[in-house]
Design an enzyme around this catalytic site. Structure first.
Site, mmCIF file in Angstrom:
data_model
loop_
_atom_site.group_PDB
_atom_site.id
_atom_site.type_symbol
_atom_site.label_atom_id
_atom_site.label_comp_id
_atom_site.label_asym_id
_atom_site.label_seq_id
_atom_site.Cartn_x
_atom_site.Cartn_y
_atom_site.Cartn_z
ATOM 1 N N ASP A 279 32.859 20.376 59.444
ATOM 2 C CA ASP A 279 33.001 18.948 59.112
ATOM 3 C C ASP A 279 32.374 18.090 60.208
ATOM 4 O OD1 ASP A 279 33.750 16.705 57.742
ATOM 5 O OD2 ASP A 279 35.878 16.827 58.265
ATOM 6 N N LYS B 126 30.448 15.404 59.856
ATOM 7 C CA LYS B 126 30.388 13.958 59.528
ATOM 8 C C LYS B 126 29.134 13.323 60.160
ATOM 9 C CE LYS B 126 35.288 13.000 58.737
ATOM 10 N NZ LYS B 126 35.979 14.295 58.805
HETATM 11 O O1 C5P Z 1 46.536 15.497 57.232
HETATM 12 P P1 C5P Z 1 46.026 16.882 57.395
HETATM 13 O O2 C5P Z 1 46.556 17.562 58.611
HETATM 14 O O3 C5P Z 1 46.187 17.719 56.140
HETATM 15 O O4 C5P Z 1 44.482 16.711 57.644
HETATM 16 C C1 C5P Z 1 43.544 17.729 57.439
HETATM 17 C C2 C5P Z 1 42.145 17.147 57.489
HETATM 18 O O5 C5P Z 1 41.992 16.204 56.462
HETATM 19 C C3 C5P Z 1 41.800 16.447 58.801
HETATM 20 O O6 C5P Z 1 40.972 17.309 59.534
HETATM 21 C C4 C5P Z 1 41.057 15.201 58.402
HETATM 22 O O7 C5P Z 1 39.665 15.343 58.573
HETATM 23 C C5 C5P Z 1 41.317 15.061 56.931
HETATM 24 N N1 C5P Z 1 42.127 13.893 56.607
HETATM 25 C C6 C5P Z 1 41.550 12.879 55.914
HETATM 26 N N2 C5P Z 1 42.295 11.781 55.574
HETATM 27 C C7 C5P Z 1 43.588 11.697 55.906
HETATM 28 C C8 C5P Z 1 44.195 12.731 56.620
HETATM 29 C C9 C5P Z 1 43.428 13.830 56.946
HETATM 30 O O8 C5P Z 1 40.369 12.927 55.609
HETATM 31 N N3 C5P Z 1 44.246 10.609 55.548
#
Ligand code: C5P
Length: 235
Positions: free
Chosen positions: A59, A61
């Site tokens: 990822d 970006k």
């Molecule tokens: O919230 P979580 O721990 O599941 O996040 C996993 C991935 O999802 C993170 O690495 C982040 O890039 C992405 N993410 C996102 N938007 C959010 C929370 C997390 O894109 N609101």
């Protein structure tokens, strides 16, 4: 990418990531490696994951001039990554450069990141974009499809509209998912446009990215299996 559920390795060291990977073992087929872990652990970790038979969503970006984007995509392909991200907001030039660079690596899919899931329409207005997040996501997804990207990254609640817009083929990868009862997320915040993994998949997402719901669960294997099984507790 075969596994519909991709576990985000949001760790600050090779050791911490390696412990989770060892714990999940064969239960997990695909990992997302983001900038935190890549910067801390280096590309060797990605090679290791690939060598062990895991798929890796790198990822990155990317939001850079097209030549630099192309170079980074080639480096991701050389590591054996299966997915890499480029910011759709960077425009057609950088998305097309990423797609062109990925041609050398048949397994590598280029995903366009539409609008970061934590952003609101107010945040877009602050940077001079009058559209709502919903409108902006669809606009960027259309642009990404025209540039030849293999799919998009978007919030769960946008999956249905994106599937309608893009048709059956393109990948739709949704991070920002939460499990029932998980409303508080701690320091990372965000989740403004969150939804459950099952709703996202039912709405047309091809893959979901799950981080802390698995990595910080008391039993990560059970948490991952529950998600993969569609929400039913399983053995
Ligand atoms: O919230 P979580 O721990 O599941 O996040 C996993 C991935 O999802 C993170 O690495 C982040 O890039 C992405 N993410 C996102 N938007 C959010 C929370 C997390 O894109 N609101």
């Amino acid at each position: 990418m075969d596994s519909q559920v991709i576990v985000a390795l949001d760790f600050d060291s090779h050791r911490a990531a390696g412990e989770l990977v060892a714990r999940l073992g064969d239960a997990c087929g695909a990992y997302k490696v983001g900038l935190e872990l890549l910067t801390a652990a280096g590309p060797g970790l990605v090679r290791e994951l690939v060598a062990r038979g895991h798929e890796v969503f790198l990822d990155l970006k990317l939001f850079e001039i097209p030549d630099s984007v192309a170079g980074a995509v080639r480096s991701a392909g050389a590591l054996g990554a299966s997915m890499v991200t480029v910011h759709a907001m960077g425009g057609t030039g950088i998305m097309a450069a990423a797609v062109e660079a990925a041609r050398e690596f048949p397994r590598l899919k280029v995903l366009a990141l539409t609008v970061v899931t934590s952003m609101t329409s107010g945040d877009l207005a602050d940077v001079g974009i009058a559209s709502s997040t919903d409108e902006q996501v669809l606009r960027l997804a259309r642009l990404a499809a025209r540039a030849g990207c293999d799919g998009v990254v978007a919030a769960p609640r946008e999956a249905a509209a994106l599937r309608t817009l893009l048709g059956p083929q393109p990948l739709i990868v949704t991070p920002g998912v939460t499990l029932p009862g998980e409303t508080q997320r701690g320091p990372r915040g965000g989740e403004v446009r969150a939804g459950t993994p099952w709703a996202a998949l039912a709405d047309g997402a091809s893959h979901v990215v799950v981080g802390r719901s698995v990595t910080r669960a008391p039993d990560p294997v059970a948490a991952l299996r529950r998600i993969a099984a569609g929400g039913q507790p399983c053995g």
